[in-house]
Enzyme design. Structure first.
Site, short mmCIF file in Angstrom:
data_model
loop_
_atom_site.label_atom_id
_atom_site.label_comp_id
_atom_site.label_asym_id
_atom_site.label_seq_id
_atom_site.Cartn_x
_atom_site.Cartn_y
_atom_site.Cartn_z
N GLU A 99 -5.59 -8.35 0.86
CA GLU A 99 -6.11 -8.15 2.44
C GLU A 99 -7.57 -7.76 2.15
O GLU A 99 -8.19 -7.18 1.63
CB GLU A 99 -5.30 -6.77 2.86
N GLU A 102 0.90 -1.27 0.10
CA GLU A 102 0.06 -0.02 0.04
C GLU A 102 0.76 1.47 0.05
O GLU A 102 0.79 1.84 0.87
CB GLU A 102 -0.91 0.16 1.13
#
Length: 451
Positions: free
Chosen positions: A362, A174
């Site tokens: 995720e 991320e």
């Protein structure tokens, strides 16, 4: 609940080639923050700063995975989990960020990898999950172009140490979050603010992402190489033209900024003109150097965001309307529970023809658990997982390019600026005794995988 069970009977609905697993991150679970030669990370320093973390908490001990990794991996095995995504702590293997290798750190990860393999659990390594060595931050961290050289050295060390046994790699976790929250908003480590920090950090992260991929390709035979992106469905708050244009701009910043230069499409400056300010940091060969042909892209989705035009917000003229202000179901993170968002993000990324495979690396939720002795009930989390998985199955059945799903996360952990308040785990951690207890959601997931 009945409706969800009718749609998803078990993991076999997704096909035999679908990958199932759980994800964790080194700083959030390992503890042992200053043991056996590990150097300080930016999160070690940031959490020592007053009033930046909820309740003044830190991850100095956290789940103590450093000492309890065998217990946790055996627990995974008992739950039918056969893929484990975890990250390497950069300052544990290179205490100063570059230079001398900490052999105790290498040994620790070798032991984790070997024990996973012994239990028939496939290790998936994330190289960078936000814990930059503090010594490098003192030289400018991600704002310093030298980070490309530093990150390359770290990648080489990991590839040489673990590449003989680990074939599944993710370069970054991320980048929008660690650059945006850490170098623009200042709410994550290292606590820097402003465009002057964010823009170089973002560009250097894109360069490192591709360079990390090239190094892994060169040094790890038969590697399956990916990188991961946070992504949220962006929707206009109102149906007016300004909010619609604002949503397009925010989508470009949150969902396109890091993937598109990697695919050779450049930065989305047309939709997000503020990105034109990247130009001073871009050297002549950079846009070619930003490109890498990843084997898969990891997308990490939890929610959708509604945005509206706001004259008061500098640079982007946009404001996210909090879920708690919109009369919708929320998690403890004040994120809207909106299962179609994961389908919509799979579809969005599937529309890039350059992306070979997509994995959900995720997805999960923080809710309050009901504790009754050794019985820990978290029906909201089970319901969340089932509803989002229905959307993943829908995407697969629609022929979209989705090939795996990793739950965030295996155990409750240190949740960055929110400390230990939001619990995402399938397994409950008593942070006083470090006792592990499988929650009802973990039992459900185990049963789901067993079929």
């Amino acid at each position: 609940m009945k409706e969800h069970k009718e749609t998803i009977l078990n993991a076999s609905d997704f096909g035999e080639d679908f990958t199932w697993g759980v994800s964790t991150a080194a700083y959030q679970i390992e503890g042992a923050h200053n043991l056996h030669g590990k150097g300080p990370s930016i999160w070690d320093k940031f959490t020592a700063t007053p009033k930046v973390i909820l309740n003044g908490e830190n991850a100095n001990v956290s789940c103590d995975f450093y000492h309890k990794y065998k217990e946790d991996i055996l627990l995974m095995k008992s739950m039918n989990i056969d893929n484990y995504r975890f990250s390497i702590s950069w300052p544990r293997v290179l205490p100063n960020g570059i230079g001398t290798i900490n052999e105790a750190g290498i040994q620790f990860y070798n032991e984790v990898i070997n024990f996973c393999l012994k239990q028939n659990i496939t290790p998936w390594i994330t190289l960078y999950h936000w814990d930059l060595p503090q010594t490098l931050e003192e030289k400018g961290g991600w704002t310093n172009r030298q980070i490309v050289t530093w990150f390359s050295e770290f990648t080489q060390v990991c590839a040489n140490a673990f590449g003989d046994r680990v074939k599944n790699w993710m370069v970054m976790n991320e980048p929008m979050v660690f650059t945006g929250a850490g170098y623009f908003l200042g709410v994550h480590a290292p606590g820097k603010k402003g465009l002057k920090n964010f823009l170089p950090a973002a560009h250097h992260a894109v360069l490192c992402q591709a360079e990390g991929g090239r190094i892994l390709r060169k040094l790890v035979p038969n590697a399956n190489i990916g990188t991961t992106f946070s992504c949220s469905q962006i929707t206009p708050y109102r149906k007016n033209k300004r909010d619609r244009k604002t949503a397009i701009k925010v989508d470009a910043l949150l969902n396109r900024l890091f993937i598109e230069p990697t695919l050779g499409l450049g930065y989305p400056t047309k939709e997000a003109p503020v990105l034109k300010k990247l130009q001073p940091y871009i050297k002549s060969t950079d846009m070619d150097d930003c490109k890498f042909d990843f084997d898969f892209i990891g997308i990490q989705n939890y929610t959708r965001e509604k945005v509206k035009y706001s004259l008061l917000v500098p640079y982007i003229r946009a404001k996210i309307v909090k879920a708690s202000k919109r009369n919708v179901a929320t998690t403890l993170m004040d994120w809207e529970v909106y299962p179609p968002s994961i389908y919509n993000m799979i579809e969005k990324f599937s529309n890039y023809p350059q992306i070979k495979n997509i994995i959900i690396t995720e997805n999960g939720a923080a809710f309050k658990d009901k504790i009754d002795g050794d019985n820990i009930t978290d029906m909201k989390r089970t319901d969340f997982l089932q509803r989002y998985l229905r959307q993943v199955l829908k995407a697969k059945q629609a022929g979209l390019n989705i090939h795996g799903y990793f739950v965030w996360t295996f155990t409750d952990n240190f949740e960055w600026a929110e400390g230990y308040h939001p619990r995402f785990g399938l397994v409950h951690i008593d942070f006083k005794t470090l006792k592990r207890t499988i929650k009802s959601s973990g039992k459900w997931f185990s049963q789901f995988l067993s079929n």
